[in-house]
Design an enzyme around this catalytic site. Structure first.
Site, PDB file in Angstrom:
ATOM      1  N   HIS A 119      12.393   0.168   3.663  1.00  0.00           N
ATOM      2  CA  HIS A 119      11.972   0.855   2.442  1.00  0.00           C
ATOM      3  C   HIS A 119      13.193   0.880   1.534  1.00  0.00           C
ATOM      4  O   HIS A 119      14.192   1.540   1.835  1.00  0.00           O
ATOM      5  CB  HIS A 119      11.473   2.265   2.735  1.00  0.00           C
ATOM      6  CG  HIS A 119      10.166   2.287   3.458  1.00  0.00           C
ATOM      7  ND1 HIS A 119       9.813   3.291   4.333  1.00  0.00           N
ATOM      8  CD2 HIS A 119       9.113   1.428   3.430  1.00  0.00           C
ATOM      9  CE1 HIS A 119       8.606   3.048   4.817  1.00  0.00           C
ATOM     10  NE2 HIS A 119       8.173   1.918   4.282  1.00  0.00           N
TER      11      HIS A 119
ATOM     12  N   GLU B   3      15.405   3.986   0.617  1.00  0.00           N
ATOM     13  CA  GLU B   3      15.940   4.815   1.694  1.00  0.00           C
ATOM     14  C   GLU B   3      17.297   4.247   2.097  1.00  0.00           C
ATOM     15  O   GLU B   3      17.416   3.466   3.032  1.00  0.00           O
ATOM     16  CB  GLU B   3      14.949   4.860   2.856  1.00  0.00           C
ATOM     17  CG  GLU B   3      13.599   5.461   2.438  1.00  0.00           C
ATOM     18  CD  GLU B   3      12.551   5.450   3.537  1.00  0.00           C
ATOM     19  OE1 GLU B   3      12.890   5.073   4.683  1.00  0.00           O
ATOM     20  OE2 GLU B   3      11.400   5.818   3.254  1.00  0.00           O
TER      21      GLU B   3
ATOM     22  N   HIS C  55      15.471   4.913   8.599  1.00  0.00           N
ATOM     23  CA  HIS C  55      14.739   5.347   7.419  1.00  0.00           C
ATOM     24  C   HIS C  55      15.306   6.684   6.945  1.00  0.00           C
ATOM     25  O   HIS C  55      16.179   7.275   7.594  1.00  0.00           O
ATOM     26  CB  HIS C  55      13.253   5.520   7.739  1.00  0.00           C
ATOM     27  CG  HIS C  55      12.532   4.236   8.006  1.00  0.00           C
ATOM     28  ND1 HIS C  55      11.651   3.675   7.111  1.00  0.00           N
ATOM     29  CD2 HIS C  55      12.553   3.412   9.078  1.00  0.00           C
ATOM     30  CE1 HIS C  55      11.157   2.555   7.610  1.00  0.00           C
ATOM     31  NE2 HIS C  55      11.700   2.373   8.805  1.00  0.00           N
TER      32      HIS C  55
ATOM     33  N   GLU D  88      14.799   8.638  11.285  1.00  0.00           N
ATOM     34  CA  GLU D  88      14.750   9.230   9.943  1.00  0.00           C
ATOM     35  C   GLU D  88      15.961  10.157   9.830  1.00  0.00           C
ATOM     36  O   GLU D  88      15.974  11.237  10.414  1.00  0.00           O
ATOM     37  CB  GLU D  88      13.452  10.009   9.748  1.00  0.00           C
ATOM     38  CG  GLU D  88      12.185   9.195   9.954  1.00  0.00           C
ATOM     39  CD  GLU D  88      11.646   8.613   8.667  1.00  0.00           C
ATOM     40  OE1 GLU D  88      12.257   8.865   7.604  1.00  0.00           O
ATOM     41  OE2 GLU D  88      10.611   7.932   8.713  1.00  0.00           O
TER      42      GLU D  88
END
Length: 584
Positions: free
Chosen positions: A183, A186, A292, A375
């Site tokens: 992404h 990110e 991420h 994350e």
């Protein structure tokens, strides 16, 4: 929100307010104004970021197939959509609020800087990124090697650094892979992975932990897998980065999916993902992670369906260790609540929210690897001044996670006569399902079966060889159990072309009661059929019988056999054909 804030420290509160843009969620704003704002953003950027509320989880399971859901906090959903997806979403008549793109919230420098890689409080320009990767490959060439594995849609390089003690050789060592920023907006992991490359390159032979990793692993690191999204606003800045690639496709919804097939998002396989798949298929990654941001949690399989992975307890343990190591090492004060979302920093993917076409499930199901999603920042693109904190908080855990690839059951498998390496398949009895078995390397015959502490029965198989069975294999956490094997090849065949024309199939498989063996032979010949259990004990036998040229069908009655794995051996005077059959 009151209960949510009650459990967060001041940094979390400030970050969350900054993340959602407002302190009180108001969904009574004029729908037409939000649609107008969304369409303006879509025309400028090709994607829109928005939030809405849901009434139940079933709505998530429907909407996740339509839009790109980014986060779910209780009944609040954050999502992205391209033009087509957004029009479909509008058809649901759900009240929503258009948000400022996350990459435009923080003040990120748009000036080309002259900082060296030693400071690490900056986002590099695209040119600086490429130069940094080349610098480490050139200045530390004894253990660093740069590979360009392909290009993005717009022609930017997709780069991977290999770090190993014998960097030009394919050794009988586990292969490990970190990749980040599929992404494009990110960007925390982008800088983290660049700094990890620097740390491994510079600390090798100076730091015991780093030296152990580089000596015993083949490490591969891809800091940026969606360069077009990250440099959407131009090569000199990551400010204004987009989640999607330049075709407005979410790369983490575009991989083949165990449940939803080859094209789960309805798009063709994107160039960046094809490049990555080609690269990953050339290797045998034992363990990997993709980085991420958007929340702070270690997410483990599965994402696409509700059932747990066969190695769920192992995934839980290594995810827990990652988060706990972070918690034990971050300085007290402002950052004490870091990486504490969900179950204090870890979650099963589906229990958070379901996605289809994710990289994590592709690696685990189709490539028989082990991968989690990390994350690592609530804010997608933190300010440059915050970047050193994320390194200080995570680098020990990043190293510890890599070290997991050394443990579990491992060994070398060779042909018993030639002593040459063969590609093994390792299956754990009464344990493996949903493709959780693993393969070893064809080049060196090495295999690495990561698994939680316990006692296991397993088989080691290879094409054109008799399998070998091991019982009561003991595994201990953070230790390696060495289990080498020599597999006996099948007998040579007097008429190989005739043998290759014989077709054997067991159906149904798995079987509950009756299975049929279908034998197609170019000539009439006699076969003996034996059914063996996993320990090689003969459970059933059909004595020699002559079967006619063409197709033959034989019934096998499994009613009196217990559940488990069996081997069907079809034996003639000059050949042996073996099939595996599962009794439910």
């Amino acid at each position: 929100m009151k209960n949510l804030f009650k459990n967060l420290n001041m940094r979390k509160i400030v970050s969350l307010l900054f993340f959602v843009g407002v302190s009180v969620l108001c969904f009574s704003q004029n729908r037409e104004l939000n649609i107008e704002k969304a369409n303006t953003t879509l025309n400028e950027r090709g994607e829109v970021y928005f939030k809405f509320k849901i009434d139940n989880r079933q709505q998530i399971n429907i909407l996740t197939r339509i839009i790109s859901i980014d986060n779910v906090k209780e009944n609040l959903v954050f999502a992205y959509a391209n033009k087509k997806q957004f029009q479909v979403f509008l058809g649901f008549n759900i009240d929503f609020e258009t948000l400022t793109p996350p990459s435009l919230l923080n003040q990120i420098s748009t000036e080309k800087n002259e900082k060296s890689g030693e400071n690490w409080d900056f986002y590099p320009t695209y040119e600086e990124y490429v130069n940094l990767m080349n610098f480490y490959a050139n200045d530390f060439s004894s253990h660093c090697k740069l590979e360009k594995i392909g290009e993005s849609v717009e022609g930017r390089d997709i780069l991977v650094m290999k770090i190993s003690d014998n960097v030009d050789e394919k050794e009988a060592e586990p292969e490990f892979f970190y990749t980040s920023t599929m992404h494009g907006d990110e960007t925390t992991g982008f800088v983290l992975m660049l700094r990890l490359i620097s740390y491994l390159a510079m600390e090798y032979q100076n730091n015991e932990t780093v030296t152990n990793l580089v000596d015993n692993l083949e490490i591969w690191i891809n800091p940026l897998s969606n360069p077009d999204g990250t440099y959407f606003a131009g090569n000199n800045t990551v400010a204004g980065a987009t989640r999607f690639n330049s075709n407005y496709v979410d790369l983490n919804r575009n991989y083949p999916d165990p449940e939803d097939g080859q094209h789960p998002d309805g798009n063709s396989l994107q160039k960046e993902n094809q490049v990555m798949i080609n690269f990953m298929k050339q290797h045998n990654f034992v363990l990997s992670a993709n980085l991420h941001t958007g929340t702070e949690v270690i997410n483990y399989p599965w994402d696409t369906w509700q059932q747990f992975h066969a190695d769920d307890d192992w995934y839980y343990n290594i995810s827990r260790e990652y988060a706990d190591t972070v918690h034990a090492n971050i300085p007290a004060g402002l950052y004490t609540g870091y990486l504490s979302d969900f179950n204090n920093g870890i979650t099963n993917g589906f229990q958070w929210y379901s996605i289809s076409g994710g990289r994590q499930d592709y690696m685990n199901y189709f490539l028989n690897s082990r991968e989690v999603t990390m994350e690592l920042s609530l804010i997608k693109s933190p300010t440059e001044n915050d970047l050193p904190f994320f390194w200080d908080a995570n680098y020990r855990s990043l190293l510890n996670y890599m070290e997991q690839a050394i443990y579990g059951i491992r060994g070398i498998v060779v042909d018993s006569i030639s002593k040459e390496a063969i590609k093994p398949k390792i299956e754990i009895f009464s344990h493996d399902f949903d493709n959780s078995f693993v393969f070893g390397s064809a080049e060196n015959g090495n295999y690495h079966r990561l698994i939680a502490e316990g006692t296991y029965d397993l088989s080691i198989n290879a094409d054109n060889h008799y399998p070998k069975f091991f019982t009561d294999v003991q595994v201990f956490n953070r230790q390696a159990t060495i289990l080498d094997a020599e597999l006996v090849p099948w007998p040579a065949h007097s008429d190989l072309s005739e043998y290759e024309n014989i077709r054997v199939k067991c159906f149904p498989n798995p079987v509950q009661n009756i299975s049929k063996i279908y034998i197609s032979s170019p000539i009439s010949r006699s076969f003996k059929i034996e059914i063996l259990d996993i320990f090689g004990r003969k459970m059933m036998e059909i004595l020699n019988k002559k079967y006619s040229e063409g197709n033959n069908t034989i019934d096998l009655n499994f009613r009196n056999l217990t559940e488990g794995v069996y081997f069907v051996k079809i034996i003639s005077e000059d050949l042996v054909i073996e099939k595996t059959l599962v009794k439910l």
